[in-house]
Scaffold this motif. Structure first.
Motif, mmCIF file in Angstrom:
data_model
loop_
_atom_site.group_PDB
_atom_site.id
_atom_site.type_symbol
_atom_site.label_atom_id
_atom_site.label_comp_id
_atom_site.label_asym_id
_atom_site.label_seq_id
_atom_site.Cartn_x
_atom_site.Cartn_y
_atom_site.Cartn_z
ATOM 1 N N ARG A 1 -0.856 8.262 60.141
ATOM 2 C CA ARG A 1 -0.136 9.094 59.184
ATOM 3 C C ARG A 1 -1.070 10.123 58.563
ATOM 4 N NH1 ARG A 1 4.548 9.514 56.756
ATOM 5 N NH2 ARG A 1 5.449 7.609 57.638
ATOM 6 N N LYS A 2 -0.627 11.392 58.595
ATOM 7 C CA LYS A 2 -1.398 12.505 58.052
ATOM 8 C C LYS A 2 -0.820 13.017 56.735
ATOM 9 C CE LYS A 2 -4.132 12.674 61.666
ATOM 10 N NZ LYS A 2 -5.568 12.283 61.566
ATOM 11 N N HIS A 3 0.468 12.781 56.507
ATOM 12 C CA HIS A 3 1.113 13.223 55.272
ATOM 13 C C HIS A 3 2.328 12.342 55.032
ATOM 14 C CE1 HIS A 3 4.606 15.103 57.246
ATOM 15 N NE2 HIS A 3 3.754 15.486 58.187
ATOM 16 N N SER A 4 2.917 12.464 53.862
ATOM 17 C CA SER A 4 4.046 11.597 53.489
ATOM 18 C C SER A 4 5.339 12.367 53.267
ATOM 19 C CB SER A 4 3.698 10.814 52.216
ATOM 20 O OG SER A 4 3.395 11.705 51.149
ATOM 21 N N TYR A 5 5.401 13.625 53.694
ATOM 22 C CA TYR A 5 6.621 14.410 53.508
ATOM 23 C C TYR A 5 7.753 13.916 54.409
ATOM 24 C CZ TYR A 5 3.679 17.764 51.015
ATOM 25 O OH TYR A 5 2.829 18.365 50.134
ATOM 26 N N SER A 6 7.410 13.506 55.629
ATOM 27 C CA SER A 6 8.400 13.057 56.616
ATOM 28 C C SER A 6 7.658 12.236 57.658
ATOM 29 C CB SER A 6 9.118 14.253 57.254
ATOM 30 O OG SER A 6 8.184 15.157 57.816
ATOM 31 N N SER A 7 8.373 11.757 58.694
ATOM 32 C CA SER A 7 7.747 10.794 59.619
ATOM 33 C C SER A 7 8.025 11.071 61.087
ATOM 34 C CB SER A 7 8.205 9.371 59.267
ATOM 35 O OG SER A 7 7.861 9.029 57.952
ATOM 36 N N CYS A 8 8.051 12.337 61.487
ATOM 37 C CA CYS A 8 8.231 12.657 62.906
ATOM 38 C C CYS A 8 6.878 12.621 63.624
ATOM 39 C CB CYS A 8 8.851 14.043 63.074
ATOM 40 S SG CYS A 8 10.546 14.166 62.445
ATOM 41 N N LEU A 9 6.929 12.606 64.951
ATOM 42 C CA LEU A 9 5.694 12.637 65.731
ATOM 43 C C LEU A 9 5.871 13.565 66.923
ATOM 44 C CD1 LEU A 9 5.913 10.660 68.535
ATOM 45 C CD2 LEU A 9 6.234 8.986 66.736
ATOM 46 N N GLU B 1 18.895 21.251 54.463
ATOM 47 C CA GLU B 1 17.458 21.276 54.210
ATOM 48 C C GLU B 1 16.838 22.214 55.247
ATOM 49 O OE1 GLU B 1 16.277 19.774 51.691
ATOM 50 O OE2 GLU B 1 17.728 18.197 51.212
ATOM 51 N N TRP B 2 15.584 22.618 55.019
ATOM 52 C CA TRP B 2 14.981 23.539 55.980
ATOM 53 C C TRP B 2 13.774 22.953 56.698
ATOM 54 C CZ3 TRP B 2 17.268 27.417 58.128
ATOM 55 C CH2 TRP B 2 18.338 28.033 57.469
ATOM 56 N N ALA B 3 13.516 21.683 56.496
ATOM 57 C CA ALA B 3 12.391 21.061 57.183
ATOM 58 C C ALA B 3 12.690 20.913 58.671
ATOM 59 C CB ALA B 3 12.098 19.697 56.574
ATOM 60 N N TRP B 4 11.670 21.094 59.499
ATOM 61 C CA TRP B 4 11.796 20.910 60.954
ATOM 62 C C TRP B 4 12.007 19.444 61.274
ATOM 63 C CZ3 TRP B 4 12.188 24.724 64.504
ATOM 64 C CH2 TRP B 4 11.990 24.404 65.861
ATOM 65 N N CYS B 5 11.269 18.579 60.577
ATOM 66 C CA CYS B 5 11.461 17.131 60.701
ATOM 67 C C CYS B 5 12.415 16.677 59.607
ATOM 68 C CB CYS B 5 10.129 16.398 60.560
ATOM 69 S SG CYS B 5 10.270 14.588 60.500
ATOM 70 N N PRO B 6 13.528 16.039 59.942
ATOM 71 C CA PRO B 6 14.475 15.596 58.912
ATOM 72 C C PRO B 6 13.822 14.651 57.898
ATOM 73 C CG PRO B 6 15.470 15.478 61.085
ATOM 74 C CD PRO B 6 14.015 15.763 61.302
ATOM 75 N N TYR B 7 14.308 14.713 56.671
ATOM 76 C CA TYR B 7 13.819 13.824 55.635
ATOM 77 C C TYR B 7 14.289 12.387 55.895
ATOM 78 C CZ TYR B 7 12.279 17.809 52.827
ATOM 79 O OH TYR B 7 11.629 18.926 52.376
ATOM 80 N N GLU B 8 13.747 11.464 55.096
ATOM 81 C CA GLU B 8 13.999 10.033 55.289
ATOM 82 C C GLU B 8 15.487 9.689 55.252
ATOM 83 O OE1 GLU B 8 12.430 6.133 55.995
ATOM 84 O OE2 GLU B 8 11.528 8.134 56.087
ATOM 85 N N MET C 1 21.720 18.561 57.149
ATOM 86 C CA MET C 1 21.293 19.483 58.203
ATOM 87 C C MET C 1 19.855 19.940 57.971
ATOM 88 S SD MET C 1 24.826 21.710 58.443
ATOM 89 C CE MET C 1 25.045 21.683 56.653
ATOM 90 N N HIS C 2 19.150 20.207 59.083
ATOM 91 C CA HIS C 2 17.758 20.646 59.029
ATOM 92 C C HIS C 2 17.543 21.770 60.052
ATOM 93 C CE1 HIS C 2 17.480 16.837 56.865
ATOM 94 N NE2 HIS C 2 16.257 17.161 56.483
ATOM 95 N N ASP C 3 16.292 22.175 60.202
ATOM 96 C CA ASP C 3 15.949 23.349 61.007
ATOM 97 C C ASP C 3 15.634 22.967 62.464
ATOM 98 O OD1 ASP C 3 15.291 25.958 61.657
ATOM 99 O OD2 ASP C 3 13.279 25.859 60.803
ATOM 100 N N GLY C 4 16.056 23.811 63.411
ATOM 101 C CA GLY C 4 15.671 23.639 64.810
ATOM 102 C C GLY C 4 16.640 22.780 65.609
ATOM 103 N N THR C 5 16.455 22.793 66.934
ATOM 104 C CA THR C 5 17.285 21.996 67.848
ATOM 105 C C THR C 5 16.375 21.364 68.905
ATOM 106 O OG1 THR C 5 19.104 23.574 67.540
ATOM 107 C CG2 THR C 5 19.336 21.991 69.325
ATOM 108 N N GLY C 6 15.778 20.248 68.580
ATOM 109 C CA GLY C 6 14.847 19.562 69.492
ATOM 110 C C GLY C 6 15.543 18.473 70.278
ATOM 111 N N THR C 7 16.444 18.872 71.148
ATOM 112 C CA THR C 7 17.287 17.910 71.865
ATOM 113 C C THR C 7 16.472 16.941 72.711
ATOM 114 O OG1 THR C 7 18.904 19.711 71.994
ATOM 115 C CG2 THR C 7 19.376 17.724 73.248
ATOM 116 N N ALA C 8 15.403 17.431 73.342
ATOM 117 C CA ALA C 8 14.590 16.557 74.198
ATOM 118 C C ALA C 8 13.981 15.420 73.389
ATOM 119 C CB ALA C 8 13.501 17.371 74.884
ATOM 120 N N ILE C 9 13.498 15.734 72.183
ATOM 121 C CA ILE C 9 12.885 14.718 71.329
ATOM 122 C C ILE C 9 13.919 13.665 70.937
ATOM 123 C CG2 ILE C 9 11.789 14.333 69.085
ATOM 124 C CD1 ILE C 9 10.624 17.192 69.367
ATOM 125 N N ALA C 10 15.105 14.132 70.544
ATOM 126 C CA ALA C 10 16.160 13.190 70.158
ATOM 127 C C ALA C 10 16.565 12.308 71.333
ATOM 128 C CB ALA C 10 17.363 13.961 69.630
#
Length: 394
Positions: free
Chosen positions: A161-169, A205-212, A235-244
């Motif tokens: 973990r590098k930060h605590s804003y969100s938890s994507c990888l 929301e505008w975060a690329w990684c959704p909040y908790e 709702m959040h920013d971006g469309t990362g279908t492959a990751i999902a």
């Protein structure tokens, strides 16, 4: 007579049928005008998860002219068998929560997110009935630029973990076509936005990684919990279908069973699903991916300065162009299909590019839905019916 027997056996084989086999069959055979003259035989076997029914009908047909040569009647027989087997079902629902879901098409119509919520909840109700919920688990993967596995799962996976804003990888390209990956060697996604322009709207929301609050929900059969999670999605920013898709497929990967066991210990998954995901070749388990999106896959980004909690687009750099995320998604789709996972895709008010991407990912053209407006509810219901369908075996 055969038509009547076919319909009767399908109804009698239903695990939701409260009447006896004989009573059910009698109701469906009323349409046979000479049924009182038919000799019926019933052979059936019922267990907790299956019901198999065979009905044999015999009728002696009086002949008109054949008595002249000594044939007064002809024996007729109709037979049909049907089985409903309540298979173990593992479902991953992958739901697009990108910023474009706030749009209305056409203008003045309900927003896309407002149409998605009741459609997805009705799908859950259709799958998690009193008769099926003990054998059915559903994972919900909301996604925007990325998908958030949640802080607790993030710790289980051992991602530094590098930060605590969100938890994507951040996955790497080779991750998409394989099963379990070395999570401890992956980098936590920076917390940033690509498209934020000072726009604030309810539910966005505008975060690329959704909040908790919009993290993944794992292997649940609690319809109320799952529907509450759908209502809570923002709702959040971006469309990362492959990751999902990678996350959705991971929850169907047999190699992920030790992770699920740890999730059970952490209270993220019910005890009864501690032995899931089942092996791919388990004949008693049906694995399903349901992917819904309202747009084509977006390029992947990260900020030049990792420690920014939020950065405008000028501070970002592209990690890959649109083609690479697309190929990553196809790698997950192909792995799923190669291992017997049934892949349904829903293209919701998308252009031709997005529709083609979803069609190529689906198990077949019949597993792809290109829908507008309220049709999204019909698409989810059709998929639920496909999962639960009864098959006429003879």
């Amino acid at each position: 007579m055969q038509d009547g027997v076919d319909r009767a056996v399908l109804a009698a084989a239903s695990l939701t049928q409260d009447l006896s086999v004989e009573e059910t069959a009698a109701e469906y055979l009323k349409s046979v005008s000479f049924i009182d003259e038919v000799d019926l035989e019933y052979d059936y076997e019922t267990s907790l998860n299956a019901r198999e029914v065979t009905i044999t009908a015999r009728y002696s047909l009086a002949t008109a002219f054949l008595p002249l040569i000594g044939i007064n009647s002809m024996d007729m027989m109709a037979r049909a068998s049907a089985e409903e087997r309540r298979r173990n079902v593992e479902v991953s629902m992958i739901l697009d929560i990108s910023g474009s879901m706030r749009w209305s098409t056409p203008a003045g119509a309900p927003t896309r997110i407002s149409l998605l919520r009741p459609a997805a909840k009705s799908f859950i109700d259709a799958l998690l009935t009193e008769g099926t919920k003990d054998t059915t688990s559903i994972t919900i993967v909301p996604y925007a630029g990325s998908a958030n596995p949640g802080a607790a799962m993030f710790s289980i996976l051992g991602v530094p973990r590098k930060h605590s804003y969100s938890s994507c990888l951040n996955f790497v390209s080779g991750d998409y076509g394989m099963g379990l990956i070395p999570f401890s060697q992956r980098l936590q996604t920076a917390h940033f936005t690509q498209n934020h322009n000072g726009v604030n709207e309810p539910g966005l929301e505008w975060a690329w990684c959704p909040y908790e609050a919009t993290a993944i929900t794992y292997l649940s059969n609690d319809a109320d919990v799952l529907k509450a999670e759908i209502d809570a999605m923002r709702m959040h920013d971006g469309t990362g279908t492959a990751i999902a898709m990678k996350w959705g497929m991971l929850m169907l990967e047999p190699a992920a069973q030790p992770i699920v066991a740890q999730a059970v210990a952490a209270g993220l998954v019910p005890n009864q699903f501690a032995d899931r995901p089942a092996p791919f070749d388990d004949g008693e388990t049906l694995k399903v991916l349901v992917l819904m999106t309202d747009g084509a896959i977006s390029p992947q980004y990260q900020p030049k300065k990792y420690d920014y909690p939020r950065t405008p687009a000028v501070d970002n750099e592209s990690l890959s162009n649109g083609g690479t995320p697309l190929q990553n998604m196809y790698a997950v789709c192909n792995r799923a299909k190669a291992n017997g996972v049934v892949v349904f895709t829903i293209a919701f008010q998308v252009d031709s590019t997005g529709a083609a991407q979803m069609s190529n990912c689906a198990s077949s053209p019949a597993h792809f839905y290109d829908v507008k407006g309220l049709d999204i509810g019909a698409a989810f219901q059709s998929i639920a019916m496909s999962i639960q369908k009864i098959k006429l075996t003879q």
